[in-house]
Each structure stands twice: as structure tokens, then as C-alpha cells.
Scaffold this active site. Structure first.
Site, PDB file in Angstrom:
ATOM      1  N   CYS A  57      39.494  24.099  43.784  1.00  0.00           N
ATOM      2  CA  CYS A  57      39.454  25.548  43.568  1.00  0.00           C
ATOM      3  C   CYS A  57      38.081  26.042  44.022  1.00  0.00           C
ATOM      4  O   CYS A  57      37.061  25.672  43.441  1.00  0.00           O
ATOM      5  CB  CYS A  57      39.694  25.867  42.099  1.00  0.00           C
ATOM      6  SG  CYS A  57      39.704  27.624  41.715  1.00  0.00           S
ATOM      7  N   GLU A  92      36.612  37.594  45.156  1.00  0.00           N
ATOM      8  CA  GLU A  92      37.829  38.035  45.832  1.00  0.00           C
ATOM      9  C   GLU A  92      37.726  37.633  47.301  1.00  0.00           C
ATOM     10  O   GLU A  92      36.937  38.201  48.054  1.00  0.00           O
ATOM     11  CB  GLU A  92      37.982  39.554  45.691  1.00  0.00           C
ATOM     12  CG  GLU A  92      38.943  40.227  46.652  1.00  0.00           C
ATOM     13  CD  GLU A  92      40.354  39.678  46.607  1.00  0.00           C
ATOM     14  OE1 GLU A  92      40.816  39.160  47.643  1.00  0.00           O
ATOM     15  OE2 GLU A  92      40.997  39.766  45.537  1.00  0.00           O
ATOM     16  N   CYS A 126      42.052  29.407  35.084  1.00  0.00           N
ATOM     17  CA  CYS A 126      42.130  30.684  35.807  1.00  0.00           C
ATOM     18  C   CYS A 126      41.400  31.777  35.035  1.00  0.00           C
ATOM     19  O   CYS A 126      41.655  32.002  33.858  1.00  0.00           O
ATOM     20  CB  CYS A 126      43.588  31.054  36.007  1.00  0.00           C
ATOM     21  SG  CYS A 126      43.815  32.598  36.886  1.00  0.00           S
ATOM     22  N   SER A 182      44.293  33.527  47.304  1.00  0.00           N
ATOM     23  CA  SER A 182      44.650  34.310  46.129  1.00  0.00           C
ATOM     24  C   SER A 182      43.877  35.620  46.141  1.00  0.00           C
ATOM     25  O   SER A 182      42.649  35.627  46.203  1.00  0.00           O
ATOM     26  CB  SER A 182      44.326  33.524  44.851  1.00  0.00           C
ATOM     27  OG  SER A 182      44.657  34.280  43.707  1.00  0.00           O
ATOM     28  N   CYS A 230      31.838  38.826  41.262  1.00  0.00           N
ATOM     29  CA  CYS A 230      33.015  39.473  41.844  1.00  0.00           C
ATOM     30  C   CYS A 230      32.942  40.973  41.592  1.00  0.00           C
ATOM     31  O   CYS A 230      32.641  41.403  40.474  1.00  0.00           O
ATOM     32  CB  CYS A 230      34.296  38.907  41.239  1.00  0.00           C
ATOM     33  SG  CYS A 230      35.816  39.591  41.957  1.00  0.00           S
ATOM     34  N   GLU A 241      30.506  28.184  40.710  1.00  0.00           N
ATOM     35  CA  GLU A 241      31.273  27.072  40.149  1.00  0.00           C
ATOM     36  C   GLU A 241      32.472  26.765  41.028  1.00  0.00           C
ATOM     37  O   GLU A 241      33.066  27.659  41.631  1.00  0.00           O
ATOM     38  CB  GLU A 241      31.740  27.420  38.731  1.00  0.00           C
ATOM     39  CG  GLU A 241      30.591  27.583  37.754  1.00  0.00           C
ATOM     40  CD  GLU A 241      31.033  28.079  36.378  1.00  0.00           C
ATOM     41  OE1 GLU A 241      30.191  28.102  35.468  1.00  0.00           O
ATOM     42  OE2 GLU A 241      32.210  28.461  36.213  1.00  0.00           O
ATOM     43  N   CYS A 255      38.937  38.384  33.253  1.00  0.00           N
ATOM     44  CA  CYS A 255      38.285  37.390  34.107  1.00  0.00           C
ATOM     45  C   CYS A 255      36.794  37.323  33.815  1.00  0.00           C
ATOM     46  O   CYS A 255      36.080  38.333  33.875  1.00  0.00           O
ATOM     47  CB  CYS A 255      38.511  37.750  35.580  1.00  0.00           C
ATOM     48  SG  CYS A 255      37.700  36.626  36.732  1.00  0.00           S
ATOM     49  N   HIS A 293      50.330  40.978  37.543  1.00  0.00           N
ATOM     50  CA  HIS A 293      50.007  41.094  36.111  1.00  0.00           C
ATOM     51  C   HIS A 293      50.735  42.191  35.327  1.00  0.00           C
ATOM     52  O   HIS A 293      50.784  42.118  34.101  1.00  0.00           O
ATOM     53  CB  HIS A 293      48.497  41.233  35.885  1.00  0.00           C
ATOM     54  CG  HIS A 293      47.682  40.172  36.553  1.00  0.00           C
ATOM     55  ND1 HIS A 293      48.072  38.846  36.595  1.00  0.00           N
ATOM     56  CD2 HIS A 293      46.505  40.235  37.234  1.00  0.00           C
ATOM     57  CE1 HIS A 293      47.173  38.138  37.260  1.00  0.00           C
ATOM     58  NE2 HIS A 293      46.218  38.967  37.656  1.00  0.00           N
ATOM     59  N   CYS A 342      38.298  42.428  36.945  1.00  0.00           N
ATOM     60  CA  CYS A 342      39.499  42.292  36.110  1.00  0.00           C
ATOM     61  C   CYS A 342      39.084  42.040  34.660  1.00  0.00           C
ATOM     62  O   CYS A 342      38.166  41.255  34.385  1.00  0.00           O
ATOM     63  CB  CYS A 342      40.371  41.146  36.613  1.00  0.00           C
ATOM     64  SG  CYS A 342      40.951  41.363  38.302  1.00  0.00           S
ATOM     65  N   ASN A 360      43.784  32.943  29.828  1.00  0.00           N
ATOM     66  CA  ASN A 360      42.815  32.073  29.171  1.00  0.00           C
ATOM     67  C   ASN A 360      41.795  32.878  28.373  1.00  0.00           C
ATOM     68  O   ASN A 360      41.391  33.961  28.785  1.00  0.00           O
ATOM     69  CB  ASN A 360      42.086  31.223  30.216  1.00  0.00           C
ATOM     70  CG  ASN A 360      43.009  30.218  30.863  1.00  0.00           C
ATOM     71  OD1 ASN A 360      43.820  29.596  30.190  1.00  0.00           O
ATOM     72  ND2 ASN A 360      42.903  30.074  32.174  1.00  0.00           N
TER      73      ASN A 360
END
Length: 344
Positions: free
Chosen positions: A106, A164, A336, A195, A113, A93, A120, A220, A117, A294
């Protein structure tokens, strides 16, 4: 044997290929500008090339590596999320965000990944493979073609999509070089933001490149034991190792780093944590970007608006520039940490 994606090639790679075919040098510039200025997506679009060269290109390269199979728009039409199918059936995506003064894409760098996390959605998928250079580049070109119809252009690229980027280091920076090339899209280096969850070795490697690309580090929490819960890879690279690498980056580049801080209710949003964060990063040239986390269906909830602004005030009172990220595309799961494509 599967044909190579033409967007995998750098301008030097393309010149070398044409030299192997005994084609004149100017053909390389024609093809490069066709791909990145005229935004051609098929060999038939190159009307100025001889048939023999078009035939060689068609025999050797694919001109489409991404197939858009779904497109969702936010209610305010300011955010678009696109689901792409890759040649091997995997999906990724990408997101386009409209702002008053910029058009930001983005970009994803991996299928899934490996970092995992807890907040995520991509991390919940697991890891499948790295994207190629061309698969990264083509995400930007897709939106560039869309924006062209509105007489607009991509202005900013953030590597904050699936994956990542520092774990696909070489391909990501080769993609940046292609998108930065002044004979193509000519996007300035400061238009890119890398990022990362915070991989010390790669941060130092990036620092030694002395690039003008922006660095954003997902922090975080200032507490090592809590960060290991939120970001499992922290068990291999402690928060002190991450901060040490960021300090090295600052010394090498004299550039400001952005710390991304996802605020989770009852976890990392109280005054004591804010004060511990100050002690961790004091003296660093940095900006703190607060992100109310989120929802992705894990039971993790975002901090209240009151706690977000209280946390922000503690940081600002100490003198840190601090902003709260504007929520974008939440209802279409484009925010995010929300990207999670279907996989075959």
C-alpha cells in the site's frame, strides 16, 4: 543544490543522461537492471561499472530517498507498517500485507492529503507536498528487498496510502511505468490499483489512457449532501459528476470499477441507503467493496457486523458482486484511513 533521486529517472531519462556523459548505451541497461533487478541501493554496489562512471553517478544522484525510522508488525505478522523520513524531514507511511497468494504494498503518493475525508487520519493532517516519482517507487523497492530475503516478491501495488493519487497524477503514473518496465520489476498493469476519492476530470483522463490498471472509487454514500459532509471535495465534484465520469471510464475501457464503501454506524449502513446506492450505480460493470470504517479517534464508529452483512445482502440480492474487506493491521493503525505519519 540537492542531488536528484536516481529512482526519479525513467529508463529513457537514464539513457539520455548517459548519452550526455558520452557513455555507451549498454551502461544504461546495466544500471537499470542493477536498480530494479539486483535492487542495488548504493553506487558502490555496481561492481561492473568503471570508477569514472560511478563517480559521475555519485556526484549527480542520490540512491536513497527514504529513511526507515520505525517499523511495526501486526500480531499475526501478516501486516507491516513502515514510517519513512524524506530528505526534507517530512514523513510518510507505507504498508506491506501478506496474503495466501500475493504480497501487496500500500503506497503513499503525497505527504498528507488535501481532500480531508472525515474518517481518514491522513486527511486530518492537512497537505504538505506531492511525492516525487522516485519517492513513490522507492516505497515498493524497500519491501521488495525485504521480501527477497524470504524468496518472495511484491505481486500487487495499491495506491491507497497517504494522499490522493489523482492529485499527483503525472508522478504516480511515471512511477507505475518504472515499476511496470519489463527490464526491471516487470509488474503487470493489472497488478496496480488506483484508488481515488472520485475526481471526474482525472477519471476521464485516466480512461483516455486505456491502461489495464484497476480503478477503485471511494463512494461511501449515494446521497450528495451526506457525501459532501464525509468527503468535503464532493462540494466541488458532485456524486452525479463522479458517476458520470465512471460511466465514461467503463465505456472507454470495458473494465470493471470497484466502489469502495466505508460503512459508518448510523450514517450510511441502513437498507434504504443500500437501495439508493443500487439506483445510483445500476447498469455499471462494478464490484462493491464494503469496509467497516476504522477507528481514528473522531467519534465515528464502524457498522455492526449484523448491519454490514445486511447491507451486503441487499446489494447481492440485486445482483451486484459485493465483498467485505478483510481488516488488516488495525491494531497497528495500518488499515484503510488510518495512516497518519509524524511531520516535522
Amino acid at each position: 543544490m540537492k542531488k536528484q533521486l536516481i529512482f526519479d529517472l525513467s529508463i529513457v531519462d537514464l539513457a539520455d543522461q548517459l548519452a550526455n556523459w558520452s557513455e555507451p548505451k549498454f551502461r544504461g541497461k546495466q544500471i537499470w537492471q542493477g536498480l530494479y533487478k539486483q535492487l542495488y541501493s548504493s553506487v558502490d554496489s555496481f561492481s561492473t561499472l568503471p570508477k569514472s562512471l560511478k563517480s559521475k553517478l555519485d556526484d549527480s544522484f542520490r540512491f536513497k530517498g527514504l529513511k526507515p525510522i520505525d517499523e511495526i508488525h501486526s500480531k499475526d505478522r501478516q501486516t507491516t507498517k513502515v514510517l519513512f523520513e524524506l530528505h526534507d524531514g517530512y514523513t510518510i507511511e507505507s504498508v506491506l500485507m501478506h496474503y495466501r497468494d500475493r504480497e501487496t504494498v500500500c503506497v503513499s503518493t503525497q505527504v498528507g492529503c488535501p481532500v480531508g475525508c472525515t474518517f481518514c487520519a491522513t486527511g486530518k493532517m492537512g497537505f504538505f507536498r506531492n511525492l516525487t516519482v522516485g519517492e513513490i517507487v522507492e516505497q515498493v523497492l524497500f519491501f521488495e528487498r525485504q521480501l527477497l530475503l524470504e524468496e518472495k516478491k511484491v505481486t500487487n501495488i495499491v495506491f491507497m496510502g497517504m494522499g490522493e493519487p489523482f492529485l499527483n497524477f503525472d508522478n504516480t503514473f511515471k512511477a507505475i511505468d518504472i515499476l511496470h518496465d519489463d527490464q526491471g520489476l516487470n509488474l503487470g498493469e493489472r497488478r496496480f490499483t488506483m484508488s481515488t476519492v472520485g475526481l471526474p476530470e482525472q477519471i476521464r483522463k485516466f480512461a483516455d489512457m486505456h491502461r489495464q490498471i484497476n480503478l477503485a472509487v471511494s463512494l461511501h454514500t449515494p446521497y450528495n449532501h451526506k457525501r459532501s459532509k464525509i468527503i468535503p471535495i464532493n462540494q466541488q465534484h458532485s456524486i452525479n459528476d463522479v458517476i458520470s465520469a465512471v460511466k465514461y471510464y467503463s465505456r472507454q475501457t470495458n473494465r470493471r470499477v470497484t466502489f469502495e464503501y466505508a460503512l459508518i454506524a448510523g450514517e450510511n449502513d441502513d437498507r434504504q441507503t443500500a437501495e439508493a446506492l443500487i439506483q445510483l450505480i445500476k447498469g455499471l460493470l462494478c464490484h462493491i467493496n464494503l469496509i467497516p470504517v476504522n477507528p481514528i479517534g473522531t467519534g465515528i464508529t464502524a457498522s455492526s457486523e449484523k448491519n454490514v452483512h445486511a447491507f451486503q445482502k441487499v446489494l447481492e440480492d440485486y445482483g451486484f458482486p459485493c465483498s467485505v474487506r478483510l481488516g488488516r493491521g488495525i491494531e497497528i493503525q495500518a488499515g484503510c484511513g488510518q495512516l497518519a505519519s509524524r511531520n516535522k
